[in-house]
Motif scaffolding. Structure first.
Motif, PDB file in Angstrom:
ATOM      1  N   VAL A  86      -8.103 -16.854  21.455  1.00 28.56           N
ATOM      2  CA  VAL A  86      -6.801 -16.939  20.798  1.00 28.56           C
ATOM      3  C   VAL A  86      -6.458 -15.577  20.223  1.00 28.56           C
ATOM      4  N   LYS A  87      -5.341 -15.020  20.570  1.00 29.02           N
ATOM      5  CA  LYS A  87      -4.857 -13.761  20.017  1.00 29.02           C
ATOM      6  C   LYS A  87      -3.715 -14.052  19.054  1.00 29.02           C
ATOM      7  N   VAL A  88      -3.785 -13.429  17.845  1.00 28.54           N
ATOM      8  CA  VAL A  88      -2.771 -13.633  16.813  1.00 28.54           C
ATOM      9  C   VAL A  88      -1.771 -12.487  16.903  1.00 28.54           C
ATOM     10  N   ASN A  89      -0.543 -12.791  17.201  1.00 28.15           N
ATOM     11  CA  ASN A  89       0.503 -11.776  17.287  1.00 28.15           C
ATOM     12  C   ASN A  89       1.014 -11.420  15.890  1.00 28.15           C
ATOM     13  N   ASP A  90       1.378 -10.129  15.727  1.00 28.09           N
ATOM     14  CA  ASP A  90       1.825  -9.624  14.426  1.00 28.09           C
ATOM     15  C   ASP A  90       3.259 -10.022  14.135  1.00 28.09           C
ATOM     16  N   ILE A  91       3.536 -10.291  12.862  1.00 32.04           N
ATOM     17  CA  ILE A  91       4.891 -10.397  12.355  1.00 32.04           C
ATOM     18  C   ILE A  91       4.991  -9.444  11.176  1.00 32.04           C
ATOM     19  N   ASN A  92       6.165  -9.033  10.803  1.00 30.46           N
ATOM     20  CA  ASN A  92       6.354  -8.073   9.720  1.00 30.46           C
ATOM     21  C   ASN A  92       6.254  -8.812   8.381  1.00 30.46           C
ATOM     22  N   ASP A  93       5.019  -8.959   7.909  1.00 29.21           N
ATOM     23  CA  ASP A  93       4.792  -9.677   6.659  1.00 29.21           C
ATOM     24  C   ASP A  93       4.129  -8.816   5.601  1.00 29.21           C
ATOM     25  N   ASN A  94       4.084  -7.486   5.785  1.00 33.22           N
ATOM     26  CA  ASN A  94       3.466  -6.583   4.809  1.00 33.22           C
ATOM     27  C   ASN A  94       4.434  -5.457   4.472  1.00 33.22           C
ATOM     28  N   PRO A  95       4.725  -5.260   3.200  1.00 33.84           N
ATOM     29  CA  PRO A  95       5.596  -4.139   2.800  1.00 33.84           C
ATOM     30  C   PRO A  95       4.822  -2.823   2.819  1.00 33.84           C
ATOM     31  N   PRO A  96       5.504  -1.698   2.873  1.00 33.21           N
ATOM     32  CA  PRO A  96       4.813  -0.403   2.791  1.00 33.21           C
ATOM     33  C   PRO A  96       4.113  -0.257   1.429  1.00 33.21           C
ATOM     34  N   THR A  97       3.021   0.504   1.417  1.00 33.95           N
ATOM     35  CA  THR A  97       2.292   0.786   0.170  1.00 33.95           C
ATOM     36  C   THR A  97       2.213   2.294  -0.038  1.00 33.95           C
ATOM     37  N   CYS A  98       2.287   2.709  -1.303  1.00 34.88           N
ATOM     38  CA  CYS A  98       2.209   4.136  -1.636  1.00 34.88           C
ATOM     39  C   CYS A  98       0.752   4.592  -1.617  1.00 34.88           C
ATOM     40  N   PRO A  99       0.493   5.854  -1.306  1.00 35.67           N
ATOM     41  CA  PRO A  99      -0.899   6.344  -1.257  1.00 35.67           C
ATOM     42  C   PRO A  99      -1.562   6.341  -2.625  1.00 35.67           C
ATOM     43  N   SER A 100      -0.775   6.471  -3.711  1.00 36.11           N
ATOM     44  CA  SER A 100      -1.321   6.448  -5.061  1.00 36.11           C
ATOM     45  C   SER A 100      -0.185   6.164  -6.028  1.00 36.11           C
ATOM     46  N   THR A 101      -0.565   5.922  -7.273  1.00 34.74           N
ATOM     47  CA  THR A 101       0.471   5.658  -8.273  1.00 34.74           C
ATOM     48  C   THR A 101       1.409   6.846  -8.419  1.00 34.74           C
ATOM     49  N   MET A 102       0.838   8.055  -8.367  1.00 32.56           N
ATOM     50  CA  MET A 102       1.644   9.287  -8.448  1.00 32.56           C
ATOM     51  C   MET A 102       1.077  10.300  -7.468  1.00 32.56           C
ATOM     52  N   THR A 103       1.916  10.768  -6.568  1.00 33.85           N
ATOM     53  CA  THR A 103       1.524  11.823  -5.634  1.00 33.85           C
ATOM     54  C   THR A 103       2.004  13.157  -6.197  1.00 33.85           C
ATOM     55  N   ILE A 104       1.079  14.147  -6.283  1.00 30.86           N
ATOM     56  CA  ILE A 104       1.388  15.421  -6.934  1.00 30.86           C
ATOM     57  C   ILE A 104       1.381  16.543  -5.898  1.00 30.86           C
ATOM     58  N   PHE A 105       2.457  17.309  -5.887  1.00 24.46           N
ATOM     59  CA  PHE A 105       2.570  18.508  -5.053  1.00 24.46           C
ATOM     60  C   PHE A 105       2.772  19.724  -5.952  1.00 24.46           C
ATOM     61  N   GLU A 106       2.505  20.931  -5.413  1.00 28.15           N
ATOM     62  CA  GLU A 106       2.727  22.177  -6.138  1.00 28.15           C
ATOM     63  C   GLU A 106       3.576  23.108  -5.278  1.00 28.15           C
ATOM     64  N   VAL A 107       4.443  23.856  -5.954  1.00 29.53           N
ATOM     65  CA  VAL A 107       5.286  24.818  -5.251  1.00 29.53           C
ATOM     66  C   VAL A 107       5.362  26.086  -6.102  1.00 29.53           C
ATOM     67  N   GLN A 108       5.194  27.247  -5.481  1.00 25.35           N
ATOM     68  CA  GLN A 108       5.264  28.508  -6.213  1.00 25.35           C
ATOM     69  C   GLN A 108       6.708  28.878  -6.530  1.00 25.35           C
ATOM     70  N   GLU A 109       6.821  29.710  -7.543  1.00 25.94           N
ATOM     71  CA  GLU A 109       8.162  30.119  -7.981  1.00 25.94           C
ATOM     72  C   GLU A 109       8.952  30.781  -6.849  1.00 25.94           C
ATOM     73  N   ASN A 110       8.291  31.608  -6.067  1.00 23.83           N
ATOM     74  CA  ASN A 110       9.014  32.386  -5.057  1.00 23.83           C
ATOM     75  C   ASN A 110       8.977  31.748  -3.674  1.00 23.83           C
ATOM     76  N   GLU A 111       8.700  30.431  -3.633  1.00 25.14           N
ATOM     77  CA  GLU A 111       8.619  29.759  -2.336  1.00 25.14           C
ATOM     78  C   GLU A 111       9.967  29.866  -1.622  1.00 25.14           C
ATOM     79  N   LYS A 112       9.918  30.105  -0.304  1.00 30.33           N
ATOM     80  CA  LYS A 112      11.148  30.263   0.476  1.00 30.33           C
ATOM     81  C   LYS A 112      11.776  28.903   0.763  1.00 30.33           C
ATOM     82  N   ILE A 113      13.111  28.903   0.930  1.00 30.54           N
ATOM     83  CA  ILE A 113      13.837  27.678   1.278  1.00 30.54           C
ATOM     84  C   ILE A 113      13.350  27.189   2.643  1.00 30.54           C
ATOM     85  N   GLY A 114      13.078  25.899   2.733  1.00 31.58           N
ATOM     86  CA  GLY A 114      12.589  25.324   3.983  1.00 31.58           C
ATOM     87  C   GLY A 114      11.080  25.233   4.059  1.00 31.58           C
TER      88      GLY A 114
END
Length: 589
Positions: A86-114
């Protein structure tokens, strides 16, 4: 046999699009698990219809394999078990989940656009690479909204964040918070992203004043003394490599007599004396300080005159003691050098240019003398490496005139060995014994040594009899470089002590020989032990002595008893005579 069924979370009984049926009536049907599961969600009725009687969840288990079994009324299998998949076919019954409560990125002051800032990797538990697990990303809020909104963008299907409109300034806004909507075709989830703006080293340190004036110090100012406090500031982010200040001296101190420590809390610089000042070497120091960061400046920004300051140090003269060119002078000579040989020399100078007089201290053996003017050192007695291989004395340099200040250094004289000591026995052999009469030839082992310095391979002595007249009675054979064996050649020896001369040669350059005497005793043995009345341990009597002492003791006791007996007998006789005299003594009127 295989079948498929859609994943569901509804409870109840569902008929599978499959059934099993035996050709004849009366068969009893059952299902058997192929693998042991926490729960088995299938059942079969006696018509051979298979049902789902528990909810299925593809994310929990996406397929099942089991067997359908048909038996007769007696429980006997009617056929081989039938495998059902018996193969169980998927239905969309799971919402997306975030990787963590807060995702932290860093950007330098002189970072270029793009420029890419980071990637938000949300997850969906539905089947991969299907429409149920395709995620879309969208920024729905930015806090704060200064200097403007929509500073960042996110790639719709990859979650990659980019700088959208302009470079950032940490001084304006050090941190941004973004709310990101992550959605599949049926569900939406909000994830939170924090973007920290990282300071760059685009500000140079600036001295509070360009000139710290003049300072006069005596040349004997103590090492470690703080002589000046300097200060520069930096507008970059505090307590980072961009704002930390390091001070260094770029001019005026080529010998490194000054050092600078920085207070990490306020970037204050403390100038101190690291090495003694020297008026005779440099009376004036025109110092140039530079303030710099441990992190490199960004391209296009350079240190300028604001990061430099000056300072003048004047050193005054102080009468100083003579200075030796080194603290330990070393020399090496052979121990057999002639008396009066020069074995070394020392040198010292007076900072003020005065004459110096040299003398020695600690010449305990009286081996050396020093020329008071030149500092040359000579031997004045025979040297002996065996007495002291490294001879240490102190040399005193005293200025002539002035305040007669003096300094002390060490002179170490290493004496090299010459072969001037003949071999000898390693100890005094007094207990070399044979039982008399000798029943068979025997041997004794002895060891030699040499006071001279040995080679890395050790001594290599040769041994021989010291008298040809003994060759018929004794034999000497070498065991190794230090041990030999003295053996008897017959058994006809007298009961006495034999002193056997042994000749030992050290094989040195030049070779030296020594004749030693081995006393070998032949004596009567009692119960395997040899007793010698003249050779016993102090305080331990021999058998003869013990018997003599015992007989003497008995004799003394006998004499004492005899004297006592005679005295008692004489006293008794006197008492009888006195009594008789009393009886015949006439009475007087």
């Amino acid at each position: 046999m295989s079948c498929t069924f859609r994943s569901t979370t509804k409870q109840g009984q569902f008929h599978l699009p499959q059934k099993v049926r035996w050709n004849e009536p009366g068969a009893q049907y059952s299902l058997v698990e192929k693998e042991k599961l926490p729960r088995f969600p299938f059942s079969i009725d006696q018509e051979g219809d298979i049902y789902v009687n528990q909810p299925l969840d593809r994310e929990e288990k996406d397929s099942y394999v089991f067997y359908a079994v048909a038996k007769d009324e007696l429980g006997k299998p009617l056929a081989f078990p039938l495998q059902i998949h018996v193969k169980v076919n998927d239905i969309n019954d799971n919402p997306p989940t975030c990787p963590s409560t807060m995702t932290i990125f860093e950007v330098q002051e002189n970072e270029k656009i793009g420029s890419n800032i980071g990637t938000l990797a949300a997850h969906d538990m539905d089947e991969a690479n299907t429409i149920n697990s395709v995620l879309e990303y969208r920024i729905v809020d930015q806090t704060p909204k200064s200097p403007r909104e929509e500073l960042f963008l996110v790639q719709t299907y990859t979650g990659v964040f980019q700088l959208a409109l302009q470079s950032l300034k940490k001084q304006d806004t050090p941190q941004y918070h973004l709310t990101v909507e992550v959605s599949d075709k049926d569900f939406k989830t909000l994830c939170h992203v924090q973007i920290n703006v990282i300071d760059i080293n685009d500000q140079i340190p600036i001295f509070e004043k360009p000139d710290y004036g003049n300072l006069t110090l005596a040349e004997d100012t103590a090492v470690g003394s703080i002589i000046l406090v300097i200060q520069a500031t930096d507008a970059d982010e505090p307590f980072t490599g961009s704002s930390k200040i390091l001070y260094r001296i770029t001019q005026g101190d080529s010998e490194g007599r000054l050092g600078i420590d920085t207070d990490p809390q306020n970037n204050t610089g403390y100038v101190m004396i690291k090495k003694p000042l020297d008026f005779e070497t440099a009376a004036i120091h025109n110092i140039v300080f530079q303030a710099e960061n441990p992190e490199p400046l960004v391209p296009g920004v350079e240190y300028n005159a604001s990061s430099f300051a000056t300072f003048n140090l004047f050193v005054t003269d102080v009468n100083e003691a003579p200075r030796f060119s080194q603290q330990v002078f070393q020399a090496k000579v052979s121990e057999d050098v002639a008396v009066g040989t020069k074995v070394g020399n020392v040198t010292a100078k007076d900072p003020e240019g005065l004459d110096i007089s040299y003398s020695l201290r600690g010449d305990m053996r009286g081996w050396l003398k020093i020329d008071p003017v030149t500092g040359e050192i000579f031997s004045v007695a025979p040297l002996d490496r065996e007495a002291e291989s490294l001879y240490r004395v102190q040399v005193v340099a005293t200025e002539v005139g002035g305040s007669s200040l003096s300094s002390i250094a060490s002179f170490h004289l290493t004496l090299m060995d010459v072969n001037d000591n003949p071999p000898r026995l390693v100890k005094e052999y007094t207990g070399l014994l044979f039982c008399y009469p000798l029943r068979e030839a025997g041997s004794l082992i002895f060891e030699a040594t040499d006071d001279d310095q040995q080679s890395s391979r050790g001594p290599h002595f040769t041994f021989s009899l010291g008298s040809e007249s003994l060759q018929n009675d004794w034999e000497v054979s070498k065991i190794n470089g230090t041990h030999a064996k003295l053996s008897t050649k017959h058994t006809g020896f007298e009961e006495r002590v034999y002193n056997i001369p042994i000749l030992i040669n050290d094989g040195g350059r030049p070779p030296l020989e020594g004749t030693v005497s081995l006393p070998v005793t032949f004596c009567t043995c009692v119960e395997g032990s040899c007793f010698q009345p003249t050779d016993h341990q102090p305080g331990m009597p021999t058998v003869g002595m013990a018997v003599g002492i015992l007989l003497t003791t008995f004799l003394v006791i006998g004499i004492i008893l005899a004297v006592v007996f005679i005295q008692m007998k004489n006293k008794g006789r006197d008492n009888v005579e006195n009594a008789q005299a009393s009886e015949v003594k006439p009475l007087r009127n």
